[in-house]
Design an enzyme around this catalytic site. Structure first.
Site, PDB file in Angstrom:
ATOM      1  N   GLY A  97       0.840  -1.195   0.000  1.00 26.26           N
ATOM      2  CA  GLY A  97       0.000   0.000   0.000  1.00 26.26           C
ATOM      3  C   GLY A  97       0.873   1.242   0.000  1.00 26.26           C
ATOM      4  O   GLY A  97       2.091   1.166   0.201  1.00 26.26           O
ATOM      5  N   LEU A  98       0.222   2.368  -0.209  1.00 22.00           N
ATOM      6  CA  LEU A  98       0.933   3.653  -0.258  1.00 22.00           C
ATOM      7  C   LEU A  98       1.661   3.929   1.055  1.00 22.00           C
ATOM      8  O   LEU A  98       1.311   3.358   2.098  1.00 22.00           O
ATOM      9  CB  LEU A  98      -0.071   4.788  -0.501  1.00 22.00           C
ATOM     10  CG  LEU A  98      -0.777   4.826  -1.855  1.00 22.00           C
ATOM     11  CD1 LEU A  98      -1.871   5.892  -1.828  1.00 22.00           C
ATOM     12  CD2 LEU A  98       0.210   5.089  -2.991  1.00 22.00           C
ATOM     13  N   SER A  99       2.638   4.823   0.998  1.00 20.59           N
ATOM     14  CA  SER A  99       3.284   5.281   2.220  1.00 20.59           C
ATOM     15  C   SER A  99       2.217   5.926   3.116  1.00 20.59           C
ATOM     16  O   SER A  99       1.358   6.668   2.622  1.00 20.59           O
ATOM     17  CB  SER A  99       4.373   6.306   1.868  1.00 20.59           C
ATOM     18  OG  SER A  99       4.992   6.769   3.035  1.00 20.59           O
ATOM     19  N   SER A 154      -0.226   4.408   4.431  1.00 20.72           N
ATOM     20  CA  SER A 154      -1.518   3.705   4.366  1.00 20.72           C
ATOM     21  C   SER A 154      -1.728   2.877   5.632  1.00 20.72           C
ATOM     22  O   SER A 154      -2.861   2.505   5.952  1.00 20.72           O
ATOM     23  CB  SER A 154      -1.590   2.816   3.115  1.00 20.72           C
ATOM     24  OG  SER A 154      -0.573   1.843   3.135  1.00 20.72           O
ATOM     25  N   GLY A 155      -0.649   2.556   6.345  1.00 24.14           N
ATOM     26  CA  GLY A 155      -0.808   1.833   7.613  1.00 24.14           C
ATOM     27  C   GLY A 155      -0.201   0.444   7.652  1.00 24.14           C
ATOM     28  O   GLY A 155      -0.499  -0.346   8.554  1.00 24.14           O
ATOM     29  N   SER A 207       6.036  -1.927  -1.875  1.00 24.89           N
ATOM     30  CA  SER A 207       6.011  -2.896  -2.993  1.00 24.89           C
ATOM     31  C   SER A 207       4.958  -2.500  -4.035  1.00 24.89           C
ATOM     32  O   SER A 207       3.943  -3.172  -4.175  1.00 24.89           O
ATOM     33  CB  SER A 207       5.799  -4.328  -2.491  1.00 24.89           C
ATOM     34  OG  SER A 207       4.895  -4.430  -1.422  1.00 24.89           O
TER      35      SER A 207
HETATM   36  N1  LIG Z   1      -6.846   1.564  10.378  1.00 24.04           N
HETATM   37  C1  LIG Z   1      -5.576   1.961  10.421  1.00 24.04           C
HETATM   38  N2  LIG Z   1      -4.594   1.075  10.141  1.00 24.04           N
HETATM   39  C2  LIG Z   1      -3.298   1.478  10.161  1.00 24.04           C
HETATM   40  N3  LIG Z   1      -2.882   2.740  10.421  1.00 24.04           N
HETATM   41  C3  LIG Z   1      -3.823   3.658  10.712  1.00 24.04           C
HETATM   42  C4  LIG Z   1      -5.199   3.305  10.723  1.00 24.04           C
HETATM   43  N4  LIG Z   1      -5.908   4.396  11.025  1.00 24.04           N
HETATM   44  C5  LIG Z   1      -5.013   5.383  11.208  1.00 24.04           C
HETATM   45  N5  LIG Z   1      -3.755   4.958  11.031  1.00 24.04           N
HETATM   46  C6  LIG Z   1      -2.554   5.817  11.154  1.00 24.04           C
HETATM   47  O1  LIG Z   1      -1.953   5.929   9.859  1.00 24.04           O
HETATM   48  C7  LIG Z   1      -0.525   6.035   9.967  1.00 24.04           C
HETATM   49  C8  LIG Z   1       0.097   4.928   9.163  1.00 24.04           C
HETATM   50  O2  LIG Z   1       1.504   5.020   9.203  1.00 24.04           O
HETATM   51  P1  LIG Z   1       2.469   3.783   8.915  1.00 24.04           P
HETATM   52  O3  LIG Z   1       3.847   4.229   9.271  1.00 24.04           O
HETATM   53  O4  LIG Z   1       1.929   2.561   9.558  1.00 24.04           O
HETATM   54  O5  LIG Z   1       2.306   3.648   7.327  1.00 24.04           O
HETATM   55  P2  LIG Z   1       3.158   2.746   6.304  1.00 24.04           P
HETATM   56  O6  LIG Z   1       2.177   2.220   5.318  1.00 24.04           O
HETATM   57  O7  LIG Z   1       4.002   1.767   7.041  1.00 24.04           O
HETATM   58  O8  LIG Z   1       4.054   3.836   5.570  1.00 24.04           O
HETATM   59  P3  LIG Z   1       5.564   3.701   4.936  1.00 24.04           P
HETATM   60  O9  LIG Z   1       5.405   2.988   3.627  1.00 24.04           O
HETATM   61  O10 LIG Z   1       5.980   5.109   4.742  1.00 24.04           O
HETATM   62  O11 LIG Z   1       6.425   2.964   5.917  1.00 24.04           O
HETATM   63  C9  LIG Z   1      -0.198   5.941  11.451  1.00 24.04           C
HETATM   64  O12 LIG Z   1      -0.018   7.240  11.955  1.00 24.04           O
HETATM   65  C10 LIG Z   1      -1.449   5.262  12.038  1.00 24.04           C
HETATM   66  O13 LIG Z   1      -1.667   5.611  13.385  1.00 24.04           O
END
Ligand SMILES: Nc1ncnc2c1ncn2[C@@H]1O[C@H](COP(=O)(O)OP(=O)(O)OP(=O)(O)O)[C@@H](O)[C@H]1O
Ligand SMILES: [Mg+2]
Length: 204
Positions: free
Chosen positions: A36-38, A40-41, A110
């Site tokens: 998923g996007l940066s 996205s969680g 990815s």
């Molecule tokens: N349902 C959810 N699931 C996951 N994260 C959530 C949700 N709702 C809100 N968030 C918030 O969204 C943000 C997601 O950040 P996270 O670092 O997990 O993203 P990532 O996809 O790992 O990004 P990157 O690719 O940059 O590492 C966090 O601040 C988290 O608290």
């Protein structure tokens, strides 16, 4: 895949089988590949799901993008060849964890379908693709690492969603609406997936 350079290499069978290890642990090994996007969680959800499973006595490990780039893949950058090699190595490591009987959760953007397919092909029976689906507007408003801000300011080139593409998965095993649902609801969906597919027994 790159050709094998070493010759005269013979596979040595292991004395403890994957089935033996799984019997010992009471669950199977599997890779949950979060894409998923940066913002996205992926990291948040992978870690929350790992904690929930750990509390139930399930062996888990999270492989996270930036961490891997500081160690195993520190000699790789973001060129097309390096991106392919990055995912290939992570896929091989994930496969080792699955073989060891661990529920491993990988958190990498990815963005390319071909790379995700490479990872799936490395362990087709023990690979589940989880698409963390959130609109770019939501991700950009979260921006926990300030990456979108930098990308919009032209300080990062090839940033997924801003000036590099994200290919939506054509056959994910699960789509989680991380843009709208609560973290708890998303964790429940991930856990339900590994239970449904028979990797972990349902909680009593
Ligand atoms: N349902 C959810 N699931 C996951 N994260 C959530 C949700 N709702 C809100 N968030 C918030 O969204 C943000 C997601 O950040 P996270 O670092 O997990 O993203 P990532 O996809 O790992 O990004 P990157 O690719 O940059 O590492 C966090 O601040 C988290 O608290
Ligand atoms: Mg992350």
């Amino acid at each position: 895949m790159e050709e094998q350079k070493a010759t005269n290499v013979v596979w040595h069978e292991l004395s403890v089988s994957q089935a033996d290890r799984e019997k010992l642990r009471g669950h199977k090994g599997v890779t949950l590949w979060f894409t998923g996007l940066s913002a996205s969680g992926k990291s948040t959800l992978a870690n929350a799901a790992a904690s929930a499973l750990h509390q139930r006595g399930v062996g888990t490990f999270v492989l996270d993008g930036d961490n891997i780039r500081q160690g195993l893949n520190k000699n790789l950058g973001f060129s097309p060849e390096d991106r392919v090699e990055n995912i290939r190595r992570i896929g091989e490591v994930a496969k080792l964890f699955s073989t060891a009987g661990i529920v491993n959760l990988t958190a990498f953007i990815s963005p390319y379908e071909a790379d995700r397919n490479t990872a799936r092909d490395q362990q087709p029976e023990t690979f589940l693709l989880v698409y963390c689906k959130a609109d770019i507007e939501v991700c950009e408003s979260r921006d926990p690492k300030g990456m979108y801000k930098k990308a919009r300011a032209g300080q990062i080139k090839d940033f997924t969603g801003v000036n590099a593409p994200y290919e939506e998965p054509s056959r994910p095993d699960l789509v989680v609406d991380t843009g709208k649902k609560t973290l708890e609801a998303c964790v429940a969906e991930v856990i339900s997936l590994v239970e449904r597919r028979g990797f972990v027994k349902a909680a009593k």
